[in-house]
Design an enzyme around this catalytic site. Structure first.
Site, mmCIF file in Angstrom:
data_model
loop_
_atom_site.group_PDB
_atom_site.id
_atom_site.type_symbol
_atom_site.label_atom_id
_atom_site.label_comp_id
_atom_site.label_asym_id
_atom_site.label_seq_id
_atom_site.Cartn_x
_atom_site.Cartn_y
_atom_site.Cartn_z
ATOM 1 N N ASN A 9 0.500 -1.084 0.234
ATOM 2 C CA ASN A 9 -0.109 -0.046 0.201
ATOM 3 C C ASN A 9 1.577 1.352 -0.669
ATOM 4 O O ASN A 9 1.395 1.596 0.893
ATOM 5 C CB ASN A 9 -1.065 0.458 1.441
ATOM 6 C CG ASN A 9 -1.430 1.310 1.385
ATOM 7 O OD1 ASN A 9 -1.841 1.873 1.006
ATOM 8 N ND2 ASN A 9 -2.084 1.414 2.621
ATOM 9 N N TRP A 10 0.819 1.932 -1.077
ATOM 10 C CA TRP A 10 1.811 3.122 -1.488
ATOM 11 C C TRP A 10 1.346 4.116 -0.407
ATOM 12 O O TRP A 10 2.124 5.666 -0.544
ATOM 13 C CB TRP A 10 2.907 3.459 -3.036
ATOM 14 C CG TRP A 10 3.029 2.467 -3.618
ATOM 15 C CD1 TRP A 10 3.884 1.224 -2.790
ATOM 16 C CD2 TRP A 10 3.534 1.989 -4.861
ATOM 17 N NE1 TRP A 10 3.941 0.678 -3.726
ATOM 18 C CE2 TRP A 10 4.510 1.300 -4.617
ATOM 19 C CE3 TRP A 10 3.746 3.260 -5.727
ATOM 20 C CZ2 TRP A 10 5.235 0.547 -5.899
ATOM 21 C CZ3 TRP A 10 4.373 2.618 -6.219
ATOM 22 C CH2 TRP A 10 4.854 1.901 -7.426
ATOM 23 N N LYS A 11 -0.055 4.194 -0.900
ATOM 24 C CA LYS A 11 -0.548 5.414 0.514
ATOM 25 C C LYS A 11 -0.207 6.880 -0.509
ATOM 26 O O LYS A 11 0.022 6.421 -1.558
ATOM 27 C CB LYS A 11 -0.331 5.575 2.016
ATOM 28 C CG LYS A 11 -0.245 3.977 2.285
ATOM 29 C CD LYS A 11 0.089 4.960 4.126
ATOM 30 C CE LYS A 11 -0.164 2.815 4.566
ATOM 31 N NZ LYS A 11 -0.014 3.393 6.493
ATOM 32 N N HIS A 94 -8.955 1.484 4.742
ATOM 33 C CA HIS A 94 -7.884 1.240 5.913
ATOM 34 C C HIS A 94 -8.055 2.289 7.330
ATOM 35 O O HIS A 94 -8.935 3.067 6.803
ATOM 36 C CB HIS A 94 -7.040 1.941 4.607
ATOM 37 C CG HIS A 94 -5.392 2.076 5.753
ATOM 38 N ND1 HIS A 94 -5.266 2.791 6.270
ATOM 39 C CD2 HIS A 94 -4.849 0.864 5.391
ATOM 40 C CE1 HIS A 94 -3.931 2.438 6.933
ATOM 41 N NE2 HIS A 94 -3.602 1.031 5.695
ATOM 42 N N GLU A 96 -6.584 4.503 7.920
ATOM 43 C CA GLU A 96 -6.130 5.776 7.782
ATOM 44 C C GLU A 96 -7.752 6.673 6.942
ATOM 45 O O GLU A 96 -8.003 7.959 7.207
ATOM 46 C CB GLU A 96 -5.016 6.401 7.060
ATOM 47 C CG GLU A 96 -3.605 6.279 7.597
ATOM 48 C CD GLU A 96 -2.755 5.208 6.874
ATOM 49 O OE1 GLU A 96 -2.585 5.297 5.452
ATOM 50 O OE2 GLU A 96 -2.304 4.689 7.536
ATOM 51 N N GLU A 166 -5.065 -4.364 10.419
ATOM 52 C CA GLU A 166 -3.967 -3.755 10.980
ATOM 53 C C GLU A 166 -4.106 -3.407 12.066
ATOM 54 O O GLU A 166 -5.317 -2.592 12.398
ATOM 55 C CB GLU A 166 -4.082 -2.698 10.178
ATOM 56 C CG GLU A 166 -3.618 -3.726 8.086
ATOM 57 C CD GLU A 166 -3.428 -2.506 6.885
ATOM 58 O OE1 GLU A 166 -2.206 -2.819 6.875
ATOM 59 O OE2 GLU A 166 -4.725 -1.929 7.246
ATOM 60 N N GLY A 172 2.858 2.055 10.899
ATOM 61 C CA GLY A 172 4.051 2.856 10.309
ATOM 62 C C GLY A 172 4.252 3.670 12.426
ATOM 63 O O GLY A 172 4.742 4.791 12.439
ATOM 64 N N SER A 212 3.958 -2.223 10.825
ATOM 65 C CA SER A 212 4.860 -2.547 10.744
ATOM 66 C C SER A 212 5.903 -3.408 9.776
ATOM 67 O O SER A 212 6.802 -4.011 10.730
ATOM 68 C CB SER A 212 5.870 -2.012 11.873
ATOM 69 O OG SER A 212 5.397 -0.125 11.985
ATOM 70 N N GLY A 233 2.929 -1.351 4.307
ATOM 71 C CA GLY A 233 3.204 0.751 3.707
ATOM 72 C C GLY A 233 4.734 0.787 3.998
ATOM 73 O O GLY A 233 4.941 0.780 2.749
ATOM 74 N N GLY A 234 4.952 1.237 5.302
ATOM 75 C CA GLY A 234 6.475 1.701 4.268
ATOM 76 C C GLY A 234 7.912 1.094 3.459
ATOM 77 O O GLY A 234 8.573 1.361 2.865
HETATM 78 P P1 13P Z 1 3.536 -0.415 7.840
HETATM 79 O O1 13P Z 1 3.899 -0.925 7.184
HETATM 80 O O2 13P Z 1 4.538 1.707 6.839
HETATM 81 O O3 13P Z 1 3.159 -0.349 9.109
HETATM 82 O O4 13P Z 1 2.045 0.514 6.961
HETATM 83 C C1 13P Z 1 0.911 -0.952 7.121
HETATM 84 C C2 13P Z 1 -0.408 0.176 6.383
HETATM 85 O O5 13P Z 1 -1.123 1.097 7.123
HETATM 86 C C3 13P Z 1 -0.731 -0.745 4.821
HETATM 87 O O6 13P Z 1 -2.202 -0.094 4.262
#
Ligand code: 13P
Length: 249
Positions: A9-11, A94, A96, A166, A172, A212, A233-234
């Site tokens: 997920n590149w956000k 998600h 967010e 999640e 994050g 993470s 994510g990251g």
């Molecule tokens: P991180 O891997 O950066 O913690 O993010 C997880 C995430 O929100 C994937 O959708």
């Protein structure tokens, strides 16, 4: 049989040039695992990503969509817009989106319906906040999120649903759920599904863990019996790290 899936997920990261660069770097990696690989770039880069990855074993998925089929929803993107550029899977719910854009179980139920009606596969995200876990309410919160958004569906809808647990406190933050915490929750999720739809459905749904996940912890988390992959994510923004996670299976 459920599948192993690793989705990046590149956000809200990567403009067009950065998307091109990262895709080229991804194409230079080799996959040694059986996991299905997905990436979710921003809306503006989906078409480019889809074109670039036509020949590759990487599915391009969207991070969100609206529940209405079309109409006066300034700034939104519909299911048919996504389908028309080749997108077949969408991430919904998600944390967010829930936290910053007021997405509720009710709106998510509508989004899920619209997606499934249009033969769009759904990666449905949910997870508790830190306060829920501290007060030992995490299972009740997760159960509520799943029931409220999904339990109006018929059993066969789950052929097109992937679940992504999640925990908000692990996203994050560098703090990941322990493999045991992930396994306990995934087993609980599967039991929640089994109680409603039976074991056949529960055993066939892929349940991803997100929060993470890094090359250093992926193997241990993916080694748990009810963890069928990850939503990353990251670490998905770095091709080597992402493929180290893909190949952790
Ligand atoms: P991180 O891997 O950066 O913690 O993010 C997880 C995430 O929100 C994937 O959708």
């Amino acid at each position: 049989m459920r599948k192993n899936i690793v989705a990046g997920n590149w956000k809200m990261n990567n403009d067009l040039a950065q998307t091109e660069t990262l895709i080229t770097e991804l194409q230079n990696q080799s996959k040694t695992s059986n996991a299905e690989v997905m990436i979710a770039p921003a809306f503006t880069n989906l078409w480019h990503a889809f074109q670039s990855l036509r020949q590759d074993d990487v599915e391009v998925v969207a991070q969100n969509m609206h529940f209405a089929e079309h109409g006066a929803y300034t700034g939104e993107v519909s299911v048919s817009m996504l389908k028309s550029i080749g997108v077949q899977t969408v991430i919904l719910g998600h944390s967010e989106r829930r936290a910053y854009f007021n997405e509720t179980d009710e709106t998510l139920a509508k989004k899920v319906d619209t997606a499934l009606l249009n033969e769009m596969r759904v990666i449905f995200c949910f997870g508790e906040e830190l306060a829920d876990r501290k007060s030992n309410n995490h299972e009740a919160v997760v159960e509520g999120q799943i029931k409220n958004a999904l339990f109006h569906l018929e059993a066969d809808a789950f052929e097109n649903i992937v679940l992504a647990y999640e925990p908000v406190w692990a996203i994050g933050t560098g703090e990941t759920a322990s493999p045991e915490q992930a396994q306990d929750m995934h087993a609980f999720i599967r039991k929640t599904l089994a109680d409603k739809y039976g074991n056949t459905v529960a055993d066939s749904v892929s349940i991803l863990y997100g929060g993470s996940v890094k090359p250093a912890n992926a193997k241990e988390i993916f080694g748990k019996p009810d963890v069928d992959g990850g939503l990353i994510g990251g670490a998905a923004l770095n091709a080597e790290d992402f493929y180290a996670i893909v190949n952790a299976f």
